[in-house]
Motif scaffolding. Sequence first.
Motif, mmCIF file in Angstrom:
data_model
loop_
_atom_site.group_PDB
_atom_site.id
_atom_site.type_symbol
_atom_site.label_atom_id
_atom_site.label_comp_id
_atom_site.label_asym_id
_atom_site.label_seq_id
_atom_site.Cartn_x
_atom_site.Cartn_y
_atom_site.Cartn_z
ATOM 1 N N ALA A 90 0.956 -0.996 -0.158
ATOM 2 C CA ALA A 90 -0.085 0.328 -0.351
ATOM 3 C C ALA A 90 0.882 1.388 -0.261
ATOM 4 C CB ALA A 90 -1.102 -0.211 1.271
ATOM 5 N N LEU A 91 0.544 2.295 -0.594
ATOM 6 C CA LEU A 91 1.047 3.347 -0.359
ATOM 7 C C LEU A 91 1.508 4.477 1.195
ATOM 8 C CD1 LEU A 91 0.987 5.272 -2.746
ATOM 9 C CD2 LEU A 91 -1.158 6.610 -1.910
ATOM 10 N N VAL A 92 2.705 4.657 1.388
ATOM 11 C CA VAL A 92 2.568 5.427 2.112
ATOM 12 C C VAL A 92 2.164 6.307 2.799
ATOM 13 C CG1 VAL A 92 4.973 6.162 3.763
ATOM 14 C CG2 VAL A 92 5.574 5.252 1.770
ATOM 15 N N PRO A 95 1.545 13.586 4.686
ATOM 16 C CA PRO A 95 1.316 14.228 5.688
ATOM 17 C C PRO A 95 -0.048 15.049 5.419
ATOM 18 C CG PRO A 95 3.111 14.172 5.098
ATOM 19 C CD PRO A 95 2.989 13.596 4.243
ATOM 20 N N GLU A 96 0.111 15.082 4.178
ATOM 21 C CA GLU A 96 -1.004 16.090 3.414
ATOM 22 C C GLU A 96 -2.800 15.381 3.500
ATOM 23 O OE1 GLU A 96 1.971 15.398 1.737
ATOM 24 O OE2 GLU A 96 1.131 14.496 -0.720
ATOM 25 N N THR A 97 -2.903 14.437 3.866
ATOM 26 C CA THR A 97 -3.923 13.607 3.514
ATOM 27 C C THR A 97 -4.385 13.457 4.838
ATOM 28 O OG1 THR A 97 -2.606 11.877 2.694
ATOM 29 C CG2 THR A 97 -4.846 10.914 3.706
ATOM 30 N N THR A 184 -12.189 9.062 1.592
ATOM 31 C CA THR A 184 -11.477 8.165 0.502
ATOM 32 C C THR A 184 -10.401 9.165 -0.440
ATOM 33 O OG1 THR A 184 -11.043 6.857 -1.847
ATOM 34 C CG2 THR A 184 -12.340 9.456 -2.254
ATOM 35 N N ASN A 185 -9.424 8.250 -0.544
ATOM 36 C CA ASN A 185 -7.743 9.045 -0.908
ATOM 37 C C ASN A 185 -7.448 7.840 -2.494
ATOM 38 O OD1 ASN A 185 -5.203 10.453 -2.181
ATOM 39 N ND2 ASN A 185 -4.395 9.592 0.143
ATOM 40 N N LEU A 186 -8.205 7.967 -3.198
ATOM 41 C CA LEU A 186 -8.284 6.928 -4.298
ATOM 42 C C LEU A 186 -6.952 8.018 -5.099
ATOM 43 C CD1 LEU A 186 -12.022 6.537 -5.144
ATOM 44 C CD2 LEU A 186 -9.964 4.777 -5.047
ATOM 45 N N PRO A 187 -6.378 6.647 -6.423
ATOM 46 C CA PRO A 187 -4.970 7.360 -6.862
ATOM 47 C C PRO A 187 -5.566 8.758 -7.746
ATOM 48 C CG PRO A 187 -6.085 5.535 -7.524
ATOM 49 C CD PRO A 187 -7.119 5.984 -6.476
ATOM 50 N N TYR A 188 -4.836 9.814 -7.807
ATOM 51 C CA TYR A 188 -5.076 10.827 -8.242
ATOM 52 C C TYR A 188 -4.166 11.180 -9.837
ATOM 53 C CZ TYR A 188 -3.528 12.656 -4.541
ATOM 54 O OH TYR A 188 -2.864 13.691 -3.364
ATOM 55 N N VAL A 189 -2.991 10.635 -9.933
ATOM 56 C CA VAL A 189 -2.286 11.031 -10.580
ATOM 57 C C VAL A 189 -2.222 10.575 -11.742
ATOM 58 C CG1 VAL A 189 0.104 10.617 -11.046
ATOM 59 C CG2 VAL A 189 -0.303 10.400 -8.750
ATOM 60 N N ALA A 209 -2.666 2.928 -6.677
ATOM 61 C CA ALA A 209 -3.138 2.978 -5.572
ATOM 62 C C ALA A 209 -2.891 4.633 -6.083
ATOM 63 C CB ALA A 209 -2.085 3.071 -4.320
ATOM 64 N N LEU A 210 -1.679 4.972 -7.475
ATOM 65 C CA LEU A 210 -1.343 6.212 -7.219
ATOM 66 C C LEU A 210 -1.624 6.795 -8.844
ATOM 67 C CD1 LEU A 210 2.203 5.914 -6.381
ATOM 68 C CD2 LEU A 210 0.497 7.494 -5.694
ATOM 69 N N ASP A 211 -1.669 5.755 -9.829
ATOM 70 C CA ASP A 211 -2.291 6.455 -11.263
ATOM 71 C C ASP A 211 -3.057 6.498 -11.633
ATOM 72 O OD1 ASP A 211 -2.732 6.694 -14.090
ATOM 73 O OD2 ASP A 211 -0.501 5.017 -14.475
#
Length: 279
Positions: A90-92, A95-97, A184-189, A209-211
């Motif tokens: 999983a993503l690390v 802090p912004e989250t 939610t913090n879905l992928p958004y890159v 988890a990113l793209d």
Amino acid sequence: MTLAEALHTAQSRLREAGIDDAGLEAEVLLRHALDLDRAQLYARLHEGLDETHRADFQRLINRRVAHEPTAYIVGHKEFYGIDLEVTPDALVPRPETELLVDEALRVAPDGPCAIADVGTGCGAIAVALATRLPQAVIYAIDDSERALALAARNVERFGLTSHFRLLRGDLLDPLPEAVDLIVTNLPYVKTRDWEALPPEIREHEPRAALDSGPNGTEALERLLRVAPSYLRPKGRLLAEIAWDEGELLVEVARECFPRARVTIEKDLAGLDRILMIQT
Ligand code: GLN
């Protein structure tokens, strides 16, 4: 060789590899190799480092020089004041989250409520919320079985198992009931930005988890379209977004939730960071 000397050498190697905060990183890795807290390390700086520990430390530094994220090397990361297990499954947690957690706590109902965390990863957002909302039932959803297993360990680590249902599946598909709050913090890159990401992210974190496709908004747009039928009256949805995706997402959110209040919250850097929908 003393601990201080080992630190100094490691710091130079990290700096040469282009790692920011080389001094701090070297210290974190030496503490991990020796299993010492900060005060213990400082008290022992002038003691010798034995051969076994020196080799262990060397291996950790080699991994960091190869741009493996420190959190994966040491196996944990602090988020919202809690120490979570992290693995490359999983993503690390970023802090912004933490801003998403702040905002969710601000709008969450006081008493008993149901919350869904979509794409929970290691469970950072869900666990942070659960520690502060003792009456909430939390559905933590992910389509990765390995991420869910990691989230389950983090839930257990804080004794929160009875508050949680861990569900595997796409977006809200596995959710058995409507909820008061979706976070939610879905992928958004954006796919085209992928190659420009630092090697720490590109070579080590799970791309799924990113793209999120050409616009970066694909995953969240899909969620917005199905979310209305999963929110209770007065329900809220909070999503972390990229700084340049707010305008498009507000438009989609207004289309999906025509009677809701749709706003964007900015982060400490003044950038668009959170999409908030209040029905
Ligand atoms: N903030 C993350 C990054 O910059 C992206 C997280 C996400 O896609 N949800 O790498």
